[in-house]
Scaffold this motif. Sequence first.
Motif, PDB file in Angstrom:
ATOM      1  N   PHE A  43       0.821  -1.204   0.000  1.00 42.02           N
ATOM      2  CA  PHE A  43       0.000   0.000   0.000  1.00 42.02           C
ATOM      3  C   PHE A  43       0.856   1.254   0.000  1.00 42.02           C
ATOM      4  O   PHE A  43       1.792   1.393   0.773  1.00 42.02           O
ATOM      5  CB  PHE A  43      -0.927  -0.004   1.219  1.00 42.02           C
ATOM      6  CG  PHE A  43      -1.849   1.171   1.239  1.00 42.02           C
ATOM      7  CD1 PHE A  43      -2.991   1.168   0.471  1.00 42.02           C
ATOM      8  CD2 PHE A  43      -1.556   2.283   1.996  1.00 42.02           C
ATOM      9  CE1 PHE A  43      -3.840   2.259   0.463  1.00 42.02           C
ATOM     10  CE2 PHE A  43      -2.394   3.379   1.999  1.00 42.02           C
ATOM     11  CZ  PHE A  43      -3.537   3.366   1.237  1.00 42.02           C
ATOM     12  N   ASP A  44       0.526   2.188  -0.877  1.00 38.05           N
ATOM     13  CA  ASP A  44       1.200   3.479  -0.956  1.00 38.05           C
ATOM     14  C   ASP A  44       0.118   4.555  -1.058  1.00 38.05           C
ATOM     15  O   ASP A  44      -0.672   4.560  -2.008  1.00 38.05           O
ATOM     16  CB  ASP A  44       2.122   3.507  -2.176  1.00 38.05           C
ATOM     17  CG  ASP A  44       2.789   4.851  -2.382  1.00 38.05           C
ATOM     18  OD1 ASP A  44       2.835   5.652  -1.437  1.00 38.05           O
ATOM     19  OD2 ASP A  44       3.268   5.083  -3.505  1.00 38.05           O
ATOM     20  N   GLU A  45       0.085   5.439  -0.079  1.00 35.72           N
ATOM     21  CA  GLU A  45      -0.959   6.459  -0.025  1.00 35.72           C
ATOM     22  C   GLU A  45      -0.953   7.357  -1.257  1.00 35.72           C
ATOM     23  O   GLU A  45      -2.010   7.667  -1.812  1.00 35.72           O
ATOM     24  CB  GLU A  45      -0.798   7.294   1.246  1.00 35.72           C
ATOM     25  CG  GLU A  45      -1.936   8.237   1.471  1.00 35.72           C
ATOM     26  CD  GLU A  45      -1.903   8.877   2.836  1.00 35.72           C
ATOM     27  OE1 GLU A  45      -2.227  10.074   2.911  1.00 35.72           O
ATOM     28  OE2 GLU A  45      -1.571   8.195   3.827  1.00 35.72           O
TER      29      GLU A  45
ATOM     30  N   GLN B 216       0.055   6.668  -4.291  1.00 37.38           N
ATOM     31  CA  GLN B 216      -0.460   5.904  -5.433  1.00 37.38           C
ATOM     32  C   GLN B 216      -1.981   5.794  -5.347  1.00 37.38           C
ATOM     33  O   GLN B 216      -2.676   5.924  -6.351  1.00 37.38           O
ATOM     34  CB  GLN B 216       0.174   4.518  -5.469  1.00 37.38           C
ATOM     35  CG  GLN B 216      -0.269   3.703  -6.668  1.00 37.38           C
ATOM     36  CD  GLN B 216       0.309   2.295  -6.659  1.00 37.38           C
ATOM     37  OE1 GLN B 216       0.848   1.837  -5.661  1.00 37.38           O
ATOM     38  NE2 GLN B 216       0.181   1.615  -7.769  1.00 37.38           N
ATOM     39  N   ALA B 217      -2.489   5.570  -4.152  1.00 38.30           N
ATOM     40  CA  ALA B 217      -3.937   5.484  -3.969  1.00 38.30           C
ATOM     41  C   ALA B 217      -4.605   6.809  -4.329  1.00 38.30           C
ATOM     42  O   ALA B 217      -5.660   6.823  -4.979  1.00 38.30           O
ATOM     43  CB  ALA B 217      -4.255   5.086  -2.530  1.00 38.30           C
ATOM     44  N   ILE B 218      -3.987   7.925  -3.943  1.00 35.88           N
ATOM     45  CA  ILE B 218      -4.552   9.237  -4.272  1.00 35.88           C
ATOM     46  C   ILE B 218      -4.512   9.474  -5.777  1.00 35.88           C
ATOM     47  O   ILE B 218      -5.449  10.044  -6.345  1.00 35.88           O
ATOM     48  CB  ILE B 218      -3.826  10.349  -3.495  1.00 35.88           C
ATOM     49  CG1 ILE B 218      -4.139  10.225  -2.004  1.00 35.88           C
ATOM     50  CG2 ILE B 218      -4.218  11.728  -4.009  1.00 35.88           C
ATOM     51  CD1 ILE B 218      -3.329  11.134  -1.104  1.00 35.88           C
ATOM     52  N   LEU B 219      -3.483   8.995  -6.454  1.00 36.91           N
ATOM     53  CA  LEU B 219      -3.425   9.129  -7.917  1.00 36.91           C
ATOM     54  C   LEU B 219      -4.528   8.322  -8.592  1.00 36.91           C
ATOM     55  O   LEU B 219      -5.150   8.782  -9.552  1.00 36.91           O
ATOM     56  CB  LEU B 219      -2.052   8.718  -8.442  1.00 36.91           C
ATOM     57  CG  LEU B 219      -0.916   9.679  -8.161  1.00 36.91           C
ATOM     58  CD1 LEU B 219       0.415   9.108  -8.643  1.00 36.91           C
ATOM     59  CD2 LEU B 219      -1.173  11.040  -8.789  1.00 36.91           C
ATOM     60  N   PHE B 220      -4.774   7.094  -8.104  1.00 39.70           N
ATOM     61  CA  PHE B 220      -5.897   6.302  -8.628  1.00 39.70           C
ATOM     62  C   PHE B 220      -7.209   7.058  -8.426  1.00 39.70           C
ATOM     63  O   PHE B 220      -8.038   7.147  -9.328  1.00 39.70           O
ATOM     64  CB  PHE B 220      -6.001   4.943  -7.918  1.00 39.70           C
ATOM     65  CG  PHE B 220      -5.078   3.886  -8.432  1.00 39.70           C
ATOM     66  CD1 PHE B 220      -4.899   3.668  -9.782  1.00 39.70           C
ATOM     67  CD2 PHE B 220      -4.384   3.079  -7.545  1.00 39.70           C
ATOM     68  CE1 PHE B 220      -4.055   2.673 -10.255  1.00 39.70           C
ATOM     69  CE2 PHE B 220      -3.537   2.085  -7.991  1.00 39.70           C
ATOM     70  CZ  PHE B 220      -3.373   1.894  -9.348  1.00 39.70           C
ATOM     71  N   LEU B 221      -7.374   7.598  -7.226  1.00 41.59           N
ATOM     72  CA  LEU B 221      -8.585   8.342  -6.909  1.00 41.59           C
ATOM     73  C   LEU B 221      -8.712   9.576  -7.797  1.00 41.59           C
ATOM     74  O   LEU B 221      -9.800   9.888  -8.290  1.00 41.59           O
ATOM     75  CB  LEU B 221      -8.574   8.732  -5.426  1.00 41.59           C
ATOM     76  CG  LEU B 221      -9.774   9.495  -4.904  1.00 41.59           C
ATOM     77  CD1 LEU B 221     -11.057   8.699  -5.107  1.00 41.59           C
ATOM     78  CD2 LEU B 221      -9.581   9.804  -3.422  1.00 41.59           C
ATOM     79  N   SER B 222      -7.605  10.244  -8.038  1.00 38.95           N
ATOM     80  CA  SER B 222      -7.607  11.433  -8.891  1.00 38.95           C
ATOM     81  C   SER B 222      -8.080  11.114 -10.308  1.00 38.95           C
ATOM     82  O   SER B 222      -8.843  11.880 -10.905  1.00 38.95           O
ATOM     83  CB  SER B 222      -6.208  12.030  -8.922  1.00 38.95           C
ATOM     84  OG  SER B 222      -6.135  13.096  -9.816  1.00 38.95           O
ATOM     85  N   LYS B 223      -7.641   9.991 -10.843  1.00 38.24           N
ATOM     86  CA  LYS B 223      -8.084   9.581 -12.185  1.00 38.24           C
ATOM     87  C   LYS B 223      -9.589   9.314 -12.205  1.00 38.24           C
ATOM     88  O   LYS B 223     -10.284   9.696 -13.148  1.00 38.24           O
ATOM     89  CB  LYS B 223      -7.314   8.344 -12.641  1.00 38.24           C
ATOM     90  CG  LYS B 223      -5.866   8.632 -12.948  1.00 38.24           C
ATOM     91  CD  LYS B 223      -5.109   7.379 -13.297  1.00 38.24           C
ATOM     92  CE  LYS B 223      -3.622   7.672 -13.441  1.00 38.24           C
ATOM     93  NZ  LYS B 223      -2.839   6.466 -13.665  1.00 38.24           N
ATOM     94  N   ALA B 224     -10.089   8.667 -11.160  1.00 40.72           N
ATOM     95  CA  ALA B 224     -11.525   8.388 -11.078  1.00 40.72           C
ATOM     96  C   ALA B 224     -12.317   9.688 -10.939  1.00 40.72           C
ATOM     97  O   ALA B 224     -13.365   9.859 -11.573  1.00 40.72           O
ATOM     98  CB  ALA B 224     -11.814   7.451  -9.906  1.00 40.72           C
ATOM     99  N   VAL B 225     -11.819  10.618 -10.140  1.00 38.86           N
ATOM    100  CA  VAL B 225     -12.477  11.920  -9.971  1.00 38.86           C
ATOM    101  C   VAL B 225     -12.497  12.661 -11.301  1.00 38.86           C
ATOM    102  O   VAL B 225     -13.512  13.247 -11.680  1.00 38.86           O
ATOM    103  CB  VAL B 225     -11.767  12.750  -8.872  1.00 38.86           C
ATOM    104  CG1 VAL B 225     -12.205  14.200  -8.904  1.00 38.86           C
ATOM    105  CG2 VAL B 225     -12.012  12.146  -7.498  1.00 38.86           C
ATOM    106  N   SER B 226     -11.401  12.613 -12.026  1.00 36.98           N
ATOM    107  CA  SER B 226     -11.321  13.278 -13.322  1.00 36.98           C
ATOM    108  C   SER B 226     -12.370  12.736 -14.293  1.00 36.98           C
ATOM    109  O   SER B 226     -13.036  13.499 -14.995  1.00 36.98           O
ATOM    110  CB  SER B 226      -9.922  13.106 -13.906  1.00 36.98           C
ATOM    111  OG  SER B 226      -9.827  13.718 -15.163  1.00 36.98           O
TER     112      SER B 226
END
Length: 99
Positions: free
Chosen positions: A26-28, A30-40
């Motif tokens: 787990f890398d916080e 990386q998780a935020i980047l995944f979330l950012s793509k979904a938000v976009s």
Amino acid sequence: MSQDSSKDAFLILRKDFDLPELKESFDEEQAILFLSKAVSQLLDRDFERLLQICYRIDLGEEKLKKILHESKPDQVSLDLARALWERQKLKIEIRKRYS
């Protein structure tokens, strides 16, 4: 905030945003980047659903408006992802503290 809170936040947000499972450790960030793509994607395709998720997570109308109106266009999804992430982690910490 603890690493467990970050993992719990990812698991909750993963359901809301249909995020992929993290295969590696787990890398916080990386998780935020995944979330950012979904938000976009939701910003472009299903803004109403994004607003519903923000409401359910209890992001706060003022914070949401500030991000949408004051962030640079290429930073909106990342800023919103970070705000959602931090809010979810805070909710988890509060639940742990008062349970």
